[in-house]
Scaffold this active site. Structure first.
Site, PDB file in Angstrom:
ATOM      1  N   TRP A 113     -19.807  17.293   9.667  1.00 22.80           N
ATOM      2  CA  TRP A 113     -19.087  16.260   8.540  1.00 22.80           C
ATOM      3  C   TRP A 113     -19.340  16.538   6.998  1.00 22.80           C
ATOM      4  O   TRP A 113     -20.464  17.115   6.616  1.00 22.80           O
ATOM      5  CB  TRP A 113     -18.603  14.467   8.391  1.00 22.80           C
ATOM      6  CG  TRP A 113     -18.244  14.092   9.891  1.00 22.80           C
ATOM      7  CD1 TRP A 113     -18.068  14.412  10.973  1.00 22.80           C
ATOM      8  CD2 TRP A 113     -17.581  12.919  10.088  1.00 22.80           C
ATOM      9  NE1 TRP A 113     -17.283  14.113  12.237  1.00 22.80           N
ATOM     10  CE2 TRP A 113     -17.126  12.806  11.283  1.00 22.80           C
ATOM     11  CE3 TRP A 113     -18.291  11.735   9.128  1.00 22.80           C
ATOM     12  CZ2 TRP A 113     -16.738  11.725  11.833  1.00 22.80           C
ATOM     13  CZ3 TRP A 113     -17.357  10.400   8.962  1.00 22.80           C
ATOM     14  CH2 TRP A 113     -16.650  10.572  10.565  1.00 22.80           C
TER      15      TRP A 113
ATOM     16  N   LYS B 220     -14.042  18.293   9.305  1.00 18.23           N
ATOM     17  CA  LYS B 220     -15.116  17.955  10.165  1.00 18.23           C
ATOM     18  C   LYS B 220     -14.710  19.895  11.117  1.00 18.23           C
ATOM     19  O   LYS B 220     -14.082  20.388  11.479  1.00 18.23           O
ATOM     20  CB  LYS B 220     -14.345  17.010  11.175  1.00 18.23           C
ATOM     21  CG  LYS B 220     -14.174  15.836  10.737  1.00 18.23           C
ATOM     22  CD  LYS B 220     -13.991  15.127  11.889  1.00 18.23           C
ATOM     23  CE  LYS B 220     -13.565  13.735  11.424  1.00 18.23           C
ATOM     24  NZ  LYS B 220     -12.371  13.082  11.694  1.00 18.23           N
TER      25      LYS B 220
ATOM     26  N   THR C 176       0.568  -1.134  -0.127  1.00 14.16           N
ATOM     27  CA  THR C 176       0.025   0.337   0.063  1.00 14.16           C
ATOM     28  C   THR C 176       1.023   1.152  -0.175  1.00 14.16           C
ATOM     29  O   THR C 176       2.435   1.398   0.005  1.00 14.16           O
ATOM     30  CB  THR C 176      -1.374  -0.392   1.602  1.00 14.16           C
ATOM     31  OG1 THR C 176       0.217   0.272   2.295  1.00 14.16           O
ATOM     32  CG2 THR C 176      -1.710  -1.619   1.690  1.00 14.16           C
TER      33      THR C 176
ATOM     34  N   GLU D 161      -6.029  -3.590  -0.601  1.00 15.69           N
ATOM     35  CA  GLU D 161      -5.861  -4.786   0.509  1.00 15.69           C
ATOM     36  C   GLU D 161      -6.888  -6.053  -0.516  1.00 15.69           C
ATOM     37  O   GLU D 161      -7.217  -6.776  -0.019  1.00 15.69           O
ATOM     38  CB  GLU D 161      -6.841  -4.571   0.846  1.00 15.69           C
ATOM     39  CG  GLU D 161      -5.576  -3.684   2.089  1.00 15.69           C
ATOM     40  CD  GLU D 161      -5.211  -2.432   1.968  1.00 15.69           C
ATOM     41  OE1 GLU D 161      -5.682  -1.672   0.729  1.00 15.69           O
ATOM     42  OE2 GLU D 161      -4.430  -1.639   2.395  1.00 15.69           O
TER      43      GLU D 161
HETATM   44  P1  ADP Z   1      -3.244   4.730  -2.527  1.00 22.26           P
HETATM   45  O1  ADP Z   1      -3.071   4.930  -0.596  1.00 22.26           O
HETATM   46  O2  ADP Z   1      -1.810   4.626  -2.851  1.00 22.26           O
HETATM   47  O3  ADP Z   1      -4.430   5.533  -2.667  1.00 22.26           O
HETATM   48  P2  ADP Z   1      -4.923   1.750  -3.270  1.00 22.26           P
HETATM   49  O4  ADP Z   1      -4.970   2.217  -4.615  1.00 22.26           O
HETATM   50  O5  ADP Z   1      -5.235   0.908  -2.346  1.00 22.26           O
HETATM   51  O6  ADP Z   1      -4.116   2.901  -2.675  1.00 22.26           O
HETATM   52  O7  ADP Z   1      -5.893   2.933  -2.879  1.00 22.26           O
HETATM   53  C1  ADP Z   1      -7.639   3.008  -2.108  1.00 22.26           C
HETATM   54  C2  ADP Z   1      -8.225   3.777  -1.816  1.00 22.26           C
HETATM   55  O8  ADP Z   1      -8.030   4.782  -2.804  1.00 22.26           O
HETATM   56  C3  ADP Z   1      -9.343   3.132  -1.100  1.00 22.26           C
HETATM   57  O9  ADP Z   1     -10.078   3.875  -0.685  1.00 22.26           O
HETATM   58  C4  ADP Z   1     -10.426   4.568  -1.696  1.00 22.26           C
HETATM   59  O10 ADP Z   1     -10.080   5.392  -0.988  1.00 22.26           O
HETATM   60  C5  ADP Z   1     -10.201   4.760  -3.075  1.00 22.26           C
HETATM   61  N1  ADP Z   1     -10.253   4.287  -4.091  1.00 22.26           N
HETATM   62  C6  ADP Z   1     -10.474   3.807  -4.852  1.00 22.26           C
HETATM   63  N2  ADP Z   1     -11.451   3.055  -6.156  1.00 22.26           N
HETATM   64  C7  ADP Z   1     -12.560   4.416  -5.453  1.00 22.26           C
HETATM   65  C8  ADP Z   1     -12.985   5.863  -6.890  1.00 22.26           C
HETATM   66  N3  ADP Z   1     -13.884   4.528  -7.351  1.00 22.26           N
HETATM   67  N4  ADP Z   1     -14.225   6.456  -5.672  1.00 22.26           N
HETATM   68  C9  ADP Z   1     -13.407   7.086  -4.146  1.00 22.26           C
HETATM   69  N5  ADP Z   1     -13.027   6.207  -3.973  1.00 22.26           N
HETATM   70  C10 ADP Z   1     -11.996   5.301  -4.641  1.00 22.26           C
END
Ligand code: ADP
Length: 545
Positions: free
Chosen positions: A444, A439, A182, A329
């Site tokens: 929110w 916040k 990650t 994940e």
């Molecule tokens: P990074 O930490 O680099 O962003 P990831 O690609 O694993 O790593 O990120 C996952 C996160 O990306 C999700 O928890 C969410 O917050 C965001 N995310 C992924 N797809 C979407 C989406 N379609 N709309 C909004 N947020 C998204």
């Protein structure tokens, strides 16, 4: 209980690659080199080269379970590594080339990488952290921009003498296949270890018609890097389906991508919203320049795809966006915004767009729920906000080294860190990542909702809304805006645009105009940077008064 009487047949990546070779030997895997030239291989050749790589890695002493790291753009050699290491029983570990060298070094040490396959064009980056990783035994240079320099092992030279078939070992489907970290927005990056089984099931799910629907009729362009959550599992799905693949290499600007989509007749492309915002802006300027009649969908995820972008592609260019949600994940596919027939039949354009701009509902075998701070499961009423939790066969059960155990609920569900509502139909809507929620005096404010509205303004190319510290309200929204080329917009105009659409409390307190919103290593808006740079401006303004 009565046992079923079916074969115990392991779900391994080996089957996917062998299938692609056997049934789609002539189907192309196209790669664009840094100089723009295109290299054409077939699945049969990719298979043969995968076998050669496995022999070469064996010769270098790679043992079962050992980590073979890649530091590479998207191309056929990277694809060969994707399969060779896992199929021989080792583990491929994709290093994120956009991270700081110190971070890459940390990750490579943490994963105990033994071999590194590195693009020649990325050698200067590699050299900045290589010495800090004592576990590295061999470095192999993938000659994307000319042969390996003197004294370095060249990938092609390494493969040349080897046989193009391999006695692949019988693997346990639960064996590790791939590791991806990650990006570590909270604390150190964490290693997610995919198994053969999880990757295979994920690939099959990606091929379902109501999911991404990868098929043998597709030409797939993974713009999403192969180091970002397995290029969203597309390489595996393409092998499973026998799809044609086009890899863009390092040229990821809108013009290069549009040229490639048109010339290679791409049917399905995938990447993060920032890429597509640029593409849409360029298409708007040159609506006739590219023939994209083959493009059946652009899969967009990684952060929220604004409704105005989804609508803009459809209405102005007849192009379809498929919005999906996932995480490293979750391998990553979790939910996808397919419109249910009942909603389609109702024929309400506004509602349909709202659904298409949601994060969608889960693909089979992913389960969703959302919970409050105490872990109470919340109702699917489309209003109540809580943290999204997921479970399923391709959701991580723990991180490498058992770090970050607080990310799992007591009953094993994975806590995503995303704040969502879920409606009665099961559609998930992300209002924020929990660390990005604003916040303000007990209320929110959803940065995602504000960004969506701002990006619907015709002069706005990019908008990122973040929390500014405020002496009275704790936090207030600030909007960072990038204006489209050749256009202009004032704060007052933006405020007027928002006024009729959000309550007064949600109106940003300030606007900052930028050339580009800073990006994370995976191309998302980097709000932590915005907060660091501009988060204090409201306090300062208050002091000045
Ligand atoms: P990074 O930490 O680099 O962003 P990831 O690609 O694993 O790593 O990120 C996952 C996160 O990306 C999700 O928890 C969410 O917050 C965001 N995310 C992924 N797809 C979407 C989406 N379609 N709309 C909004 N947020 C998204």
């Amino acid at each position: 209980m009565m046992n079923g009487r079916m074969m115990d047949f392991p779900l391994t990546l080996t089957h996917l690659m062998e299938r692609a070779r056997r049934f789609f030997p002539e189907t192309e895997v196209v790669s664009r080199a840094p100089d723009g030239s295109l290299h054409r291989h077939t699945w049969a050749q990719v298979y043969g080269r995968t076998a050669k790589l496995a022999h070469a890695l064996t010769r270098l002493g790679v043992e079962p379970g050992e980590r073979v790291a890649t530091l590479a753009w998207n191309h056929h050699r990277h694809l060969e590594a994707y399969f060779a290491a896992p199929m021989m029983g080792a583990v491929v570990h994709t290093l994120n080339l956009r991270l700081h060298p110190n971070e890459i070094g940390y990750i490579a040490r943490h994963a105990e990488d033994a071999i590194v396959l590195v693009d020649r064009s990325l050698l200067p980056l590699f050299e900045q952290f290589a010495a800090s990783v004592p576990t590295i035994r061999h470095v192999v240079v993938m000659p994307d921009s000319g042969p390996a320099p003197e004294g370095r092992t060249d990938y092609e030279a390494l493969l040349a003498p080897e046989r193009d078939d391999f006695e692949w070992p019988k693997l346990d489907e639960n064996a590790a296949a791939q590791i991806c970290y990650t990006s570590g927005t909270t604390g150190n990056p964490k290693g997610v270890v995919y198994s053969h089984r999880s990757s295979v099931l994920h690939a099959l799910a990606a091929c379902l018609a109501d999911s991404i629907g990868v098929s043998m009729h597709d030409t797939v362009l993974p713009v999403v890097p192969m180091f970002h959550a397995n290029a969203w599992g597309l390489p595996h799905a393409c092998a499973a389906a026998g799809a044609r693949v086009v890899f863009p290499g390092p040229k990821l600007d809108p013009e290069s991508l549009l040229d490639l989509m048109a010339s290679e007749r791409v049917t399905c492309a995938a990447g993060v919203p920032t890429i597509w915002l640029g593409i849409l802006a360029l298409l708007d300027q040159n609506p006739k320049k590219w023939d994209l009649s083959r493009l059946r969908q652009m899969v967009i995820g990684g952060s929220a795809a604004p409704a105005s972008m989804i609508d803009g592609f459809q209405e102005r260019h007849g192009l379809t966006v498929t919005h999906a949600w996932g995480m490293t994940e979750t391998n990553p596919l979790g939910t996808i915004a397919r419109v249910k027939p009942s909603i389609e039949r109702a024929g309400d354009k506004g509602k349909t767009l709202q659904v298409r701009a949601s994060q969608g509902f889960p693909v089979p075998f992913v389960e969703t729920r959302h919970c409050d701070d105490t872990g109470k499961i919340l109702p699917w009423d489309g209003k109540t906000m809580g943290e999204l939790e997921v479970r399923g066969p391709w959701v991580a059960a723990s991180y490498m080294g058992d770090e970050g155990q607080d990310r799992w609920a007591k009953d094993g569900w994975f806590k995503t860190g995303d704040v969502v509502t879920i409606d009665p139909e099961g559609y998930v809507r992300i209002t924020d990542r929990s660390k990005d929620v604003i916040k303000s005096g007990g209320e929110w404010i959803s940065s995602v909702a504000l960004e969506n509205l701002l990006m619907a303004h015709p002069a706005v190319l990019e908008a990122a809304v973040f929390a500014g510290r405020h002496p009275r309200w704790d936090e207030r929204p600030i909007a960072a805006i990038v204006v489209k080329k050749g256009m202009a917009v004032t704060e007052a105009e933006l405020a007027a645009h928002l006024e009729s659409r959000v309550s007064k409390i949600w109106m940003p307190d300030a606007y900052v105009f930028l050339e580009q919103i800073p990006r994370t290593s995976t191309g998302k808006f980097l709000k932590t940077r915005l907060r660091e740079t501009y988060g204090g401006m409201l306090e300062k303004a208050a002091e000045g008064r």
